[in-house]
Design a protein around this motif. Structure first.
Motif, mmCIF file in Angstrom:
data_model
loop_
_atom_site.group_PDB
_atom_site.id
_atom_site.type_symbol
_atom_site.label_atom_id
_atom_site.label_comp_id
_atom_site.label_asym_id
_atom_site.label_seq_id
_atom_site.Cartn_x
_atom_site.Cartn_y
_atom_site.Cartn_z
ATOM 1 N N ARG A 1 31.665 -2.530 86.246
ATOM 2 C CA ARG A 1 30.409 -1.982 85.737
ATOM 3 C C ARG A 1 29.658 -3.005 84.882
ATOM 4 O O ARG A 1 29.276 -2.745 83.741
ATOM 5 N N GLY B 1 31.772 1.310 81.340
ATOM 6 C CA GLY B 1 30.375 0.945 81.399
ATOM 7 C C GLY B 1 29.773 0.783 80.018
ATOM 8 O O GLY B 1 30.415 1.004 78.980
ATOM 9 N N ASP C 1 24.246 3.603 84.529
ATOM 10 C CA ASP C 1 24.014 2.246 85.001
ATOM 11 C C ASP C 1 23.940 2.254 86.523
ATOM 12 O O ASP C 1 23.879 3.317 87.168
ATOM 13 N N PHE D 1 26.223 1.487 88.656
ATOM 14 C CA PHE D 1 27.429 2.097 89.215
ATOM 15 C C PHE D 1 27.288 3.614 89.274
ATOM 16 O O PHE D 1 27.652 4.250 90.279
ATOM 17 N N TYR D 2 26.737 4.208 88.213
ATOM 18 C CA TYR D 2 26.571 5.664 88.159
ATOM 19 C C TYR D 2 25.561 6.133 89.205
ATOM 20 O O TYR D 2 25.763 7.162 89.868
#
Length: 665
Positions: A325, A474, A491, A493-494
């Protein structure tokens, strides 16, 4: 078994080699009879004819050798488990169970090693005894009366007393069994030399075993020739014996090729080893050792891998940091570095197995599943190590140093869980695509069973995708407040995880709708609602995935989802038509909907929308076609037609007769 076998060793007779007196002298000068008047005898001092009288003389030491060898291997396996675990308490609990009354719970690695070697030496002792008994040519002792009578006769005759020649004594077993006993004893001695790192001795013993097994496999034993020379009135019994001999020969050949040859090759390698790297050693052992757990080279391979991992983890040269992340997280503890290195090694092995499985259709799927489960277990070990360190920091007060350490561990925890979930999701995606592709190639298409399997897999994928979206980690160390369950960081990744959740929700709704619209279920209203929801989620997923530029395999996911969205629209039209037909009720013809587009007499139970493939229909001939074709027809070849008719009529005339009917056609 012990009761039936050991009775031959405990009886008093003239063959006993120990003292025969059954009295002992006490401290007061008296004598006292012993309670047990039996004496254990030495089997090696028994005559050959006595050994040949009962098979238990050979089975008892053979069973004892097998029992000691099995105990040695069990102790060695427990020792390997102790070495692989991190702490002694965890290792003993995993290897020996959580029972506090276990006598081996406090054993060290050295004690396991000593006890294993002790059992192996006893196994070699019993195996050597079996070999000695099989090769024994001891003659029975001469009786006292016959010796005295011969001496008296010689004195009366005045002849010179000469020692009579001892008769030639045959071994108690045939030559085939002797070779088997020699091979078994050499194999045990080679195993002991291998464990004691005596490579030259091990090479010698294994070479002897190799030669004996090859000789037995090729049927060179003299016992087989002797049995074949005998006469028998029943030929079926001889055929059964021959079949058994062939099976034994194949066994010895496979034993020499799959067990003895790798051991001999490894001993040669140890004798020639000069400056090989650990990687080269591991590759050699992987090419030499077999898959079975009983292979002695497997323990060598595991120990060498553990030593290599420990060296890499201690030096910190490998897996010293990970990226998760958009954060570079250092791996500071040795145990965690070793766990991640082990995962990396297991993952490479599993990927190689997957490649071999793709290239070879006959590859073993059970070994692939075992390696996959072992890889998942490696991720679980890493997660447990991180959780253990987090529990140790939970009792500390918050501070810059403590929060920084917690931030590292939280990201390591999220990384380990994400890698495991990613692996499982990838495998489930492959299974789902395989089912869909197989059903497309099938003539029946996707049946209700196929739809249920796909929907179930997408349900599992959706759960894993939601777990990925809720993973900790993260952000930045400055914003971390020391609580791993704090607000989720939105972020890249989310966003990618949420886009994947939308995609899987859409696919799950689509296949659930197809299940409801199947002819067996025919719940069309629910299917239409699910298709509407699937189409809406698909559009949202397409927008979210398109916005994620760095998403892994994003283009392939977009392309496949667009194809499924087009299928959704066609499926929705089909279900709407079936829903309308199911609600209408009247009597009429049983034609499909395509043949009744302008017919308002709707049947009560329509069977289909259209016939696939279309049915054949009669079509009227067009006279104009034949009129045009007549213009291109030339004059008939009358001579050729007459000649052909004459030949045909002549063939029919020649075929007449009693058997003419049979000659026709």
């Amino acid at each position: 078994v012990k009761k039936d076998l050991l009775h031959v060793r405990l009886y008093k007779s003239s063959l006993s080699t120990k003292t025969s007196d059954s009295t002992t002298t006490t401290t007061n000068g008296g004598s006292k009879a012993k309670k047990n008047a039996y004496r254990a005898i030495e089997l090696t001092n028994l005559p050959s004819e006595v050994l040949a009288s009962h098979v238990n003389y050979f089975l008892e030491p053979l069973y004892c050798a097998e029992r000691c060898w099995a105990a040695s291997l069990a102790l060695k396996a427990q020792m390997t488990t102790v070495i692989e675990n991190d702490t002694a308490d965890t290792a003993n609990t995993n290897a020996l169970g959580s029972d506090g009354l276990n006598p081996r719970k406090d054993w060290s690695v050295g004690k396991f090693r000593a006890q294993s070697m002790k059992r192996l030496k006893k196994a070699v002792k019993y195996a050597t005894l079996v070999e000695s008994l099989a090769l024994s040519t001891k003659a029975p002792p001469p009786s006292t009366e016959s010796t005295e009578s011969k001496n008296d006769d010689n004195e009366e005759d005045g002849a010179t007393t000469t020692m009579p020649e001892e008769p030639m004594v045959q071994p108690p077993v045939d030559e085939h069994t002797q070779m088997e006993a020699r091979a078994y004893a050499s194999f045990m001695r080679g195993n002991l030399a291998l464990e004691m790192n005596q490579w030259q001795t091990a090479c010698t013993e294994y070479q002897m075993v190799m030669q004996l097994c090859e000789a037995l496999g090729q049927g060179l034993a003299a016992a087989g020739d002797g049995s074949s020379n005998g006469t028998s009135s029943n030929g079926g019994a001889d055929d059964g014996v021959d079949v058994q001999q062939l099976e034994l020969f194949d066994f010895f050949n496979s034993r020499a090729k799959n067990v003895i040859a790798p051991l001999l090759k490894y001993c040669h390698y140890e004798l020639q080893e000069k400056g090989l790297s650990p990687t080269e050693k591991i590759s050699f052992l992987q090419s030499s050792s077999s898959i079975s757990d009983g292979d002695p080279l497997q323990s060598k391979l595991h120990s060498l891998k553990n030593e290599t991992l420990q060296t890499q983890a201690t030096s910190g040269s490998s897996m010293s940091q990970i990226t998760f992340r958009e954060n570079v997280i250092p791996v500071e503890t040795k145990d965690l570095r070793m766990a991640l290195l082990k995962i990396q090694d297991l993952k490479s092995d599993w990927e190689e197995e997957e490649e071999e499985k793709k290239n070879n259709d006959d590859a073993n799927s059970s070994s692939d599943d075992a390696k996959f489960m072992e890889l998942l277990s490696g991720y679980d070990d890493a997660v447990s190590l991180v959780n253990k360190e987090l529990k140790q920091l939970a009792a500390l007060k918050s501070g810059p140093a403590v929060n920084a350490k917690k931030f590292q561990l939280v990201n390591l925890l999220g990384y380990s869980k994400y890698q495991k979930l990613k692996l499982v999701m990838g495998r489930n995606e492959v299974l789902t695509n395989g089912i869909i592709q197989t059903s497309k190639e099938d003539d029946e298409g996707m049946t209700l069973k196929h739809l249920e399997e796909v929907a179930h897999l997408y349900d599992a994928l959706l759960q894993d995708a939601r777990a990925v979206a809720s993973l900790p980690g993260g952000g930045s160390p400055d914003d971390f407040d020391g609580d791993s369950s704090s607000a989720i960081v939105e972020d890249e990744f989310y966003l990618e995880a949420n886009a994947n959740v939308l995609r899987l929700r859409s696919l799950r709704c689509y296949y659930l709708a197809r299940m409801h619209a199947s002819p067996v279920v025919h719940k069309y209203s629910e299917a239409i609602a699910l298709l509407d929801q699937a189409e809406r989620l698909a559009n949202e997923a397409l927008e979210e995935i398109g916005a994620c530029d760095q998403m892994e395999h994003g283009d392939a996911l977009l392309e496949r989802l667009e194809k499924v969205a087009a299928e959704m629209r066609g499926e929705k039209c089909r279900v709407l038509a079936l829903s309308y037909l199911s609600k209408s009720s009247s009597t009429g013809s049983g034609k499909c909907l395509l043949q009744r587009l302008h017919d308002y007499n709707i049947p009560s139970s329509p069977k289909s929308i259209a016939h696939v493939p279309p049915k054949l229909e009669p079509m009227a001939c067009k006279p104009s076609f034949f009129d045009v074709a007549l213009n291109y027809v030339s004059e008939y070849p009358v001579d050729e037609l007459e000649r052909a008719m004459e030949e045909h009529n002549g063939a029919e005339t020649a075929s007449s007769g009693i058997l003419g009917w049979f000659r026709r056609g």
